[in-house]
Design an enzyme around this catalytic site. Structure first.
Site, short mmCIF file in Angstrom:
data_model
loop_
_atom_site.label_atom_id
_atom_site.label_comp_id
_atom_site.label_asym_id
_atom_site.label_seq_id
_atom_site.Cartn_x
_atom_site.Cartn_y
_atom_site.Cartn_z
CG ASP A 41 -3.28 -12.83 -14.95
OD1 ASP A 41 -2.50 -13.38 -15.76
OD2 ASP A 41 -4.09 -11.93 -15.28
CG ASN A 73 -5.97 -9.46 -17.72
OD1 ASN A 73 -5.17 -9.94 -16.91
ND2 ASN A 73 -5.86 -8.23 -18.19
CG ASP A 118 -2.00 -8.91 -17.33
OD1 ASP A 118 -2.27 -7.71 -17.21
OD2 ASP A 118 -2.11 -9.73 -16.40
CG ASP A 157 -6.60 -9.21 -12.96
OD1 ASP A 157 -5.92 -9.71 -13.89
OD2 ASP A 157 -7.53 -9.82 -12.39
CG ASP A 166 -0.80 0.71 1.06
OD1 ASP A 166 -0.07 -0.29 1.16
OD2 ASP A 166 -0.48 1.86 1.46
CG ASP A 176 3.80 3.82 1.78
OD1 ASP A 176 4.11 2.69 2.18
OD2 ASP A 176 4.57 4.56 1.14
CD GLU A 231 5.34 1.43 5.94
OE1 GLU A 231 5.49 2.54 5.42
OE2 GLU A 231 5.90 0.41 5.52
CG HIS A 291 4.10 -4.91 1.00
ND1 HIS A 291 3.37 -4.61 2.14
CD2 HIS A 291 4.66 -3.76 0.61
CE1 HIS A 291 3.49 -3.33 2.41
NE2 HIS A 291 4.27 -2.79 1.51
CG ASP A 292 7.58 -3.13 2.93
OD1 ASP A 292 7.02 -2.18 3.51
OD2 ASP A 292 7.73 -3.19 1.69
#
Ligand code: TEU
Ligand code: CA
Length: 568
Positions: free
Chosen positions: A21, A23, A25, A29, A98, A199, A256, A329-330
């Site tokens: 990150d 910035n 938040d 990013d 992706d 995807d 995928e 990520h799955d």
């Protein structure tokens, strides 16, 4: 062998939201990612695969796109994207994007138009149905729990969503839709993207007769999988994209494809099919999971690992290429699912890395695996973020099908959030990921599992990955060489040969956390064998008994790679 840049590359998957990150938040990013490119280049990474970065309301963390031709506000701007591409290409690195084209966000302008009325020009961009007797068209349940149909008061019909109701499925029978999607892909090609991961691509076609599906024991809805996965028209759509958009053959095109494995991936990746170059599968995601989500089972090396890994390795060149990944990520974290995330964290993470980086295919290292990041074992129910959890909680816990205690135990074993915690850069607050509270909790072990600490430790997991990557690149046999498994029946050791143009390499891995012995087959000539890498210090006294019976004693998770100097 048909040589390609994407066959020779080592790739790295970045879940941008959790990487860096810039910035303050609490969300990763593109500028944060740009600040870490030197770290990735030094590791030996050639290609980045980014999870979706397009504009999205983030119900499913970017897998619900509301503007295909812009960058998600939290991640930055198109200028930031252009800077990322420039920086990557300057470093001779490439980008795989992706793209999510099976569905959009319900906030996409196409869907906002489509739901305005039954005769709207965009109506047929989505899958609408009047339903029966005041109810949904059939009993299908979505992947994320609940019905796969959502009633739209505005236009008085149901729309189909294989995933969440915020992700209405696109109707690929619409020629106009397909033209719009191809135009969008060309937009990103013109901005310098080197490849695409598409995807849920094998869901593009559905059985439009919408028959009811079988309701399995303990489930509230029908399992729609055979009506929405791998239907014949999927191949026509993929081929149309390939022919219209990728005819110059430079870009890598990955799909995928859940429900596809080494024995049938060639229907998508066969070189004669002219569809995909690789398919991301789910073979490794559920290894060691029990019958119920809150139970684990011991890993069976032969059935769970050797069958699958060697199955992918043995495919003929004509069947296509394959990715080499153990988590994404799955899934949950590699070392927690396949290795040991406590006593033997270091040894088991290195053993798994050695397998991943000595096999044939394109390695995709999932961010954080290179330092042995683990599942978020101390998460409470409130710490989880995945959209699928809320629906499942309602469906399983509120209906008393599953106790809350077992539901939480199940999340610790299976939840995707385990592999989405912030990258652990250093031991400062928020693991150096952000200067503020991150969107998801940092794993509390960041104090002692982090990049900064491992860069300084020559025996760290990170430096082991770095050494493995350079060994892989120094020897084309690991990329284009043959694969021959040894001692398939051994229940604890996975071993194989890689060979190309007379150079032969032996890989041996004790897959479990207890000592074992391993007899090197008679026909393997260990005379003057050169040890390239091992996750244990191998004493010089390891004398190979050249009389033939060669038995190694292997420590827990001990793994080695040798260059054989005299192998005929
Ligand atoms: O996952 C796809 C997915 O989960 C389905 O393909 C299904 O699990 C599989 O077909 C079962 O065999 C992708 C993304 O990777 C995931 O993160 C998203 O949540 C999902 O699509 C929706 O975009
Ligand atoms: Ca940010």
């Amino acid at each position: 062998m048909d040589k390609k840049w994407w066959k020779e590359a080592v790739a790295y998957q970045v879940y941008v939201r959790s990487f860096k990150d810039s910035n303050g938040d609490g969300v990763g990013d593109l500028k944060g990612l740009i600040s870490k490119l030197d770290y990735l280049k030094n590791l030996g990474i050639d290609v980045l695969y980014l999870n979706p970065i397009n504009t999205s309301p983030n119900y499913d963390n970017g897998y619900d796109i509301s503007n295909f031709e812009d960058i998600m506000q939290e991640f930055g701007t198109l200028d930031d994207f252009d800077e990322l591409i420039r920086e990557l290409h300057k470093k001779n690195m490439k980008l795989i994007m992706d793209i999510v084209i099976n569905h959009t966000s319900h906030e996409h302008p196409w869907f906002i138009e489509s739901r305005k009325s039954k005769d709207n020009p965009y109506r047929d961009y989505y899958i609408w149905h009047p339903g029966y007797n005041g109810g949904p068209p059939n009993n299908w349940g979505s992947f994320f729990g609940g019905s796969a149909w959502e009633y739209d008061e505005n236009s008085g019909e149901y729309y189909l969503h294989l995933f969440s109701k915020q992700q209405p499925d696109l109707n690929w029978k619409s020629i106009k839709l397909r033209e719009d999607i191809k135009k969008m892909i060309k937009f990103w090609i013109n901005r310098g993207v080197d490849g695409f991961r598409m995807d849920a691509i094998n869901h593009l076609a559905k059985d439009f007769t919408f028959p009811d599906a079988e309701i399995e024991e303990g489930k509230a809805y029908g399992n729609f999988i055979k009506y929405v996965q791998n239907l014949p028209e999927v191949h026509e759509y993929i081929r149309e994209i390939r022919e219209d958009v990728f005819k110059d053959g430079y870009h890598v095109v990955i799909g995928e494809t859940g429900g596809i494995s080494y024995h049938n991936a060639s229907i998508y990746t066969g070189t004669s099919r002219k569809e995909l170059d690789m398919t991301f599968h789910f073979d490794m995601n559920g290894i060691g999971f029990g019958k119920n989500s809150w139970e684990k089972r011991p890993i069976d090396l032969i059935a769970d690992i050797k069958e699958k890994m060697s199955g992918w390795q043995r495919r003929d060149e004509s069947e296509g290429w394959c990715p080499l990944f153990y988590s994404n990520h799955d899934s949950t974290r590699t070392v927690s699912r396949l290795g040991s995330d406590n006593e033997y964290l270091n040894e088991s993470a290195k053993m798994l890395a050695l397998l991943q980086l000595t096999q044939k295919g394109t390695p995709f290292i999932y961010y954080g695996d290179e330092i042995g990041m683990t599942n978020a074992k101390e998460f409470s129910l409130e710490d989880f973020r995945d959209i699928a959890i809320a629906t499942r909680y309602r469906e399983l816990v509120e209906t008393k099908l599953v106790s809350e205690e077992n539901f939480l135990k199940g999340l610790h074993i299976t939840s995707r959030d385990n592999s989405r915690t912030p990258m652990q850069w250093d031991s400062s607050d928020n693991s150096g990921f952000s200067c503020t509270k991150p969107w998801i909790k940092v794993n509390s072990n960041y104090k002692y599992i982090n990049v900064e600490q491992q860069l300084q430790d020559k025996d760290s997991i990170l430096n082991f990955y770095k050494n493995l990557i350079s060994i892989r690149k120094a020897h084309p046999a690991f990329i284009y060489g043959s694969f021959k498994e040894l001692n398939h029946e051994h229940k604890e050791v996975y071993s194989y040969l890689r060979e190309l143009e007379g150079k032969c390499f032996l890989v041996i891995a004790n897959f479990f956390g207890k000592t074992t012995t391993y007899k090197i087959p008679h026909n393997i000539v260990m005379k003057e064998a050169e040890l390239l890498i091992s996750n244990y210090e191998i004493g010089e006294d390891v004398e190979f008994d050249y009389t033939g019976d060669l038995e190694l004693k292997l420590e827990p998770y001990e793994s080695r790679a040798y260059l054989l100097k005299n192998q005929p």
